[in-house]
Write a protein that holds these residues in place. Structure first.
Motif, PDB file in Angstrom:
ATOM      1  N   HIS A  82     -28.873 190.284  97.693  1.00 28.94           N
ATOM      2  CA  HIS A  82     -27.777 189.450  97.517  1.00 28.94           C
ATOM      3  C   HIS A  82     -26.905 190.336  96.093  1.00 28.94           C
ATOM      4  O   HIS A  82     -25.601 189.829  95.688  1.00 28.94           O
ATOM      5  N   PHE A  83     -28.168 190.867  95.594  1.00 28.74           N
ATOM      6  CA  PHE A  83     -27.463 191.289  94.489  1.00 28.74           C
ATOM      7  C   PHE A  83     -27.755 192.787  94.610  1.00 28.74           C
ATOM      8  O   PHE A  83     -28.786 193.357  95.042  1.00 28.74           O
ATOM      9  N   PHE A 116     -22.921 187.561  98.911  1.00 27.62           N
ATOM     10  CA  PHE A 116     -22.782 186.668  97.965  1.00 27.62           C
ATOM     11  C   PHE A 116     -22.951 186.828  96.337  1.00 27.62           C
ATOM     12  O   PHE A 116     -22.088 186.489  95.579  1.00 27.62           O
ATOM     13  N   PHE A 117     -23.238 188.247  96.291  1.00 22.88           N
ATOM     14  CA  PHE A 117     -22.684 188.763  94.950  1.00 22.88           C
ATOM     15  C   PHE A 117     -21.463 188.895  94.716  1.00 22.88           C
ATOM     16  O   PHE A 117     -20.427 188.614  93.572  1.00 22.88           O
ATOM     17  N   GLY A 120     -19.462 185.166  94.122  1.00 22.68           N
ATOM     18  CA  GLY A 120     -19.398 184.842  92.696  1.00 22.68           C
ATOM     19  C   GLY A 120     -18.729 185.278  91.788  1.00 22.68           C
ATOM     20  O   GLY A 120     -18.124 184.687  90.992  1.00 22.68           O
ATOM     21  N   HIS A 144     -19.394 183.627 101.378  1.00 20.10           N
ATOM     22  CA  HIS A 144     -20.447 183.322 101.779  1.00 20.10           C
ATOM     23  C   HIS A 144     -20.008 181.868 101.271  1.00 20.10           C
ATOM     24  O   HIS A 144     -19.988 180.783 100.395  1.00 20.10           O
ATOM     25  N   ALA A 147     -20.341 179.771  97.951  1.00 16.61           N
ATOM     26  CA  ALA A 147     -20.616 179.847  96.372  1.00 16.61           C
ATOM     27  C   ALA A 147     -19.409 179.180  95.963  1.00 16.61           C
ATOM     28  O   ALA A 147     -20.431 179.499  94.753  1.00 16.61           O
ATOM     29  N   PHE A 153     -22.885 178.980  92.286  1.00  9.76           N
ATOM     30  CA  PHE A 153     -22.353 179.567  91.324  1.00  9.76           C
ATOM     31  C   PHE A 153     -23.292 179.565  89.418  1.00  9.76           C
ATOM     32  O   PHE A 153     -23.394 180.698  89.242  1.00  9.76           O
ATOM     33  N   GLN A 155     -26.040 179.194  90.001  1.00 12.01           N
ATOM     34  CA  GLN A 155     -27.776 180.369  90.610  1.00 12.01           C
ATOM     35  C   GLN A 155     -27.168 182.261  90.655  1.00 12.01           C
ATOM     36  O   GLN A 155     -27.504 182.603  90.311  1.00 12.01           O
ATOM     37  N   TRP A 156     -26.065 182.270  90.701  1.00 10.82           N
ATOM     38  CA  TRP A 156     -24.988 183.670  91.044  1.00 10.82           C
ATOM     39  C   TRP A 156     -24.806 183.308  89.680  1.00 10.82           C
ATOM     40  O   TRP A 156     -25.834 185.235  89.219  1.00 10.82           O
ATOM     41  N   ARG A 159     -28.280 185.093  88.214  1.00 13.93           N
ATOM     42  CA  ARG A 159     -29.589 186.316  88.642  1.00 13.93           C
ATOM     43  C   ARG A 159     -27.985 187.114  88.591  1.00 13.93           C
ATOM     44  O   ARG A 159     -28.875 188.396  88.967  1.00 13.93           O
ATOM     45  N   SER A 160     -27.005 187.638  88.810  1.00 18.15           N
ATOM     46  CA  SER A 160     -26.247 188.229  88.191  1.00 18.15           C
ATOM     47  C   SER A 160     -26.252 189.462  87.475  1.00 18.15           C
ATOM     48  O   SER A 160     -26.303 189.272  86.096  1.00 18.15           O
TER      49      SER A 160
END
Length: 179
Positions: A82-83, A116-117, A120, A144, A147, A153, A155-156, A159-160
């Motif tokens: 995802h990232f 996903f990245f 976001g 995604h 999103a 967002f 969560q993004w 983790r981003s």
């Protein structure tokens, strides 16, 4: 499902798909049937190094996954795909160029990073007044689904590797310079 620069062996891919099947409470028999295969075919695949794409794609589709070709230009990704693990300067510059171009072309966005990245990133850009908020949120949903939901967002953001406090001022400078 994303294959990284070094393509994982078939057993690793099947293992990941099997975990998805188990999460959906599918037995091997049910999973194989949904993929249009016999259970014996799935069993034999577990002892092989290769298989045809249609078989692998069918197994992935049966559990809601996709098999994708990932550009060698992508940075190394997180285990879930995802990232990017890190955003180096050259990759950051390509992201800035894409964002400053204000394109909403889905293919250009998918070519540059994990869906996903990138979704976001589009949601983050939707907060910039000079940009097309509705278009960016629509793009994010195409990349995604879900999103643009605040909880997703959030969560993004957690983790981003891209920090809005750094990226957005750089984008503003890039857009000002381009104008």
């Amino acid at each position: 499902m994303l294959m990284k620069k070094s393509t994982p062996a078939l057993p690793e891919i099947l293992g990941s798909l099997a975990r998805s099947a188990r999460a959906r409470k599918l037995s091997d028999t049910e999973w194989a049937a949904r993929a249009g295969l016999r259970k014996e075919t799935l069993s034999r695949l577990r002892r092989r190094d290769s298989c045809d794409f249609a078989t692998l794609d069918g197994l992935a589709a049966a559990v809601g996954a996709r098999i994708a070709v990932v550009s060698a230009d992508w940075p190394e990704c997180s285990p879930d795909g995802h990232f990017p693990l890190q955003v180096h300067r050259d990759y950051e510059e390509r992201l800035l160029d894409l964002c400053a171009s204000q394109t909403l072309d889905l293919q250009r966005w998918t070519d540059l990073g994990p869906r996903f990245f990138m979704a976001g990133l589009a949601v983050m850009l939707a907060s910039v007044p000079e940009l097309d908020r509705r278009g960016l949120l629509s793009l994010a949903e195409s990349l995604h689904p879900g999103a643009s939901e605040p909880v997703v967002f959030e969560q993004w953001l957690k983790r981003s590797p891209v920090r809005p406090s750094r990226f957005l001022p750089m984008l503003a400078a890039e857009m000002k310079h381009a104008a």
